[in-house]
Structures are given as C-alpha cells and as structure tokens.
Design a protein around this motif. Sequence first.
Motif, short mmCIF file in Angstrom:
data_model
loop_
_atom_site.label_atom_id
_atom_site.label_comp_id
_atom_site.label_asym_id
_atom_site.label_seq_id
_atom_site.Cartn_x
_atom_site.Cartn_y
_atom_site.Cartn_z
N UNK A 3 0.81 -1.22 0.00
CA UNK A 3 0.00 0.00 0.00
C UNK A 3 0.84 1.27 0.00
N UNK A 4 1.88 1.39 0.85
CA UNK A 4 2.75 2.57 0.74
C UNK A 4 3.39 2.69 -0.64
N UNK A 5 3.76 1.55 -1.23
CA UNK A 5 4.33 1.59 -2.58
C UNK A 5 3.31 2.06 -3.59
N UNK A 6 2.05 1.66 -3.41
CA UNK A 6 0.99 2.13 -4.29
C UNK A 6 0.79 3.63 -4.18
N UNK A 7 0.83 4.14 -2.96
CA UNK A 7 0.69 5.59 -2.75
C UNK A 7 1.82 6.33 -3.45
N UNK A 8 3.05 5.82 -3.29
CA UNK A 8 4.21 6.45 -3.92
C UNK A 8 4.09 6.40 -5.44
N UNK A 9 3.65 5.25 -5.95
CA UNK A 9 3.53 5.09 -7.40
C UNK A 9 2.48 6.02 -7.99
N UNK A 10 1.37 6.24 -7.27
CA UNK A 10 0.32 7.12 -7.78
C UNK A 10 0.80 8.57 -7.92
N UNK A 11 1.84 8.94 -7.20
CA UNK A 11 2.31 10.32 -7.20
C UNK A 11 3.59 10.53 -8.01
N UNK A 12 4.11 9.47 -8.60
CA UNK A 12 5.38 9.58 -9.32
C UNK A 12 5.33 8.80 -10.62
#
Length: 410
Positions: free
Chosen positions: A67-76
């Motif tokens: 989930x943290x990786x998904x959040x990071x991916x959505x913004x980069x």
Amino acid sequence: MASVKGAAALGPLSDGTYRRIWLAQMFSNVGTWSQTSALQWFMLPYGSVMVALVQAVGIIPVLVLLLPAGRFSDRHRKKPILVGTQLFMFAGGVLLVLLALAGSVQPVVALAVLFLIGCGQAVMAPSWYAIQPQLVPAEQLSQAAALNGTSMNLARIFGPIAGGSLVQAVGIGGAFAFNSLSYLVTAVVFGRWREQTVPAPAAGTGGRITDAVVDVLSSRVKSTVIWRLVSFGPVSGVIWPLLPVYASRTLHAGSREYGVLLAAFGLGAGVTAFCLPALRKFLSMDAVHRAACWVFAATLLVLPSVHTLWIACVALLPAAFLAIAALSTLSAEMQHSLTDDMRARGMSIYQIVLQGGMGVGGIVWGVLANFYGTGATFAVAAAVLFLSGLSTLFLKLGRTPVPALSGAPE
C-alpha cells in the motif's frame, strides 16, 4: 502507442512494446521460480519449516509495503520505479551468486536476501499494474491479465525444471545467476519503454492510503471484486499447500509425478489466455466466477477418491482454466473501475487481498489438514467455494460494458 485490435486471444501481444515487456516478465517469472525451487531443495536438510520459509518470506513485504508503494507510485512516474526495483533485485541476486561462489550460502542469510528481493517485488508491483492501461487498449485488459496469468503458470512449470537442471549442472549458484540475469534483462526492457505522461495529484490533494481504502469500500463494483477475491482466492489456494501431500499420500507418487500434476494445472491455466475472449461472449462475469467456484469445488471433492495420476491431471485442467479466467476477469474489472490517480493504490489493495489471503489461507489449510486430513480439508474448502458461487446471484457485476479509461492508449 498500442493500437486497438479487438479482444482476440493474443491481441495484446500484437503490440511490440507489450510483447517485449511480457517476454521480459516471463523470463523474470521463470528465473524467480528457478531460484525458489533451487533454494527449497537446498533447505531440505534443514527441515520442512525452512523449506516453507523460502516462499513465506515473500508474503511479509507484500503485506507491509504494497500500500505505501501504491501511494508512492500514484504520485510519481512509473518507469524509474520499475527500473530501480529491477536493479535492486539484481543486486540481491548478485549477492547470492557471490555467496554461492564463496561457498558461504547459509539458510538465514539466504532468507534475509530473499526478504530484500521480496521488498523490491512489493515496491514494483503497484507500478506494474498501474501501467497496464498504457500498454493495451481498454477492451484488451482482460486478455492482458490472462496473458500475465499464463506467464506465471508457465513459469511454475519451466522454472523448477530450469532450477533443477542448473543445480545439477553447476550448483545452486547457477540458479541464482539465471534469476539475476532475468532482473537485469527486465530492467533494460523497462528502460527502453516510453512512459506516457500522466498528471500527478496536486500537492496536498489525494495520494493518501485511506483515500484508496474508502474509494474501494464505497464502490459497489470494487467492493464486490474484493469480496470475490476474499471468498475465492484463499479458498481455491488450498490446492498449493495440499497438492504435494495428496500426491504423496493418495497417489503414492514421487517428486516427478508431483511435477506432472503442477504441469497439468499450469496447462489448464495457460489455455485460458486463448479461450477467454470466446468464454466472455457467452458468459457474464458473474457466470464465469460462479462456474469457477463450482467446478473448483467439484474438483476438490473428487480428488481424494482419485488414485490414478492421469485422472487427477484431467480433473485439474478445468479447475485451473476457470480459476485463472475468474481471476483475470476480476483483475481487469478492478482496473477498469479505478481512475489514473487511484490505480496503483487500488491495485495494491487487490494484491494484498489476493496474495496475503492466499498466504494466510495456505497456513490455515495446512493446519486443518494436519488435524483432519487432506480429504476433509478439501471438503471444507469445496463447501466455502459453493457458497461463494451462490453469492454471485446476489452480488452481481453483470456483463458491464468496458468503460473508457483515462490515460489509456487510443
């Protein structure tokens, strides 16, 4: 940019970019299973718990980082994440190769490196799923999901064969080197891919994990997809921890015959990519899922009474085919229903439920089988699958049209 060529079975592979990335992922999947099987064989003298930990250590990064990786991916941008994680895993693989060359591969050290590689895979996964609408047109997402599933299932067949051959020929370091090379090749392929520009969320807006959770739970379609994952993935996953037990105790078979069972399951799953377009013409998504639940349940009920290898293989074929058809349909439906700025986090939730559920479910099924036997455990799983199939009569996805996807190729 991918061109629209309909939903033919191999339609996504007609695009050169998708084909190169798919082949690279196939190579990587084979490398992963090659290394996994080699390490499981290496761990045998240290006990069954160490053998189980070879795959179990990969579940922890999924549950913690996805989930943290998904959040990071959505913004980069996704391309640097994909290339960076492949190079990170390549470094981990090289470390294992060096340890093998030095004759210093210790179980705890190997598991620690596997955990780090698992972290790289968990960080990569949301970006991988998020770029699918950039690789294929919206109407081919189900086929792309089926082809990705085919890649995984073919890797389950050829990976252990490659791993065993390499261990016999040059030692365990050969399997480590093969897997490391697969990461490097995949990094090069991702590096050559031209990413589409998708606007990131404005500062202070979106990007929160809780936003994705609320979005999934408040949507009828997405929450129904998650429910079907919960009631199907971990339950049908009973086959993985108990198939070797069934092969040994019911079929009185050895490792070679067990490999034949895995090949039969992989064959059934692999055929899905070719037949899914025709299947979707005649059956709604609800009917596909219902058939998968009930056919898999019937297979679990029949297997304990089957004592012949070839009959067991035939019984596994339709169960594998429909299981991958159902999961491919759910994956595509989840991606259809997510917006660009929510896709990586939404697919992270999807993967946590699927992979985490199957990991935890495998432990539960193993404990039940230890106390009550394989046949009784298969019967319990079959009953749950039957109820899961019934739920499709009330929680419907229907034969929904494929919606336009923001940011998808035209």
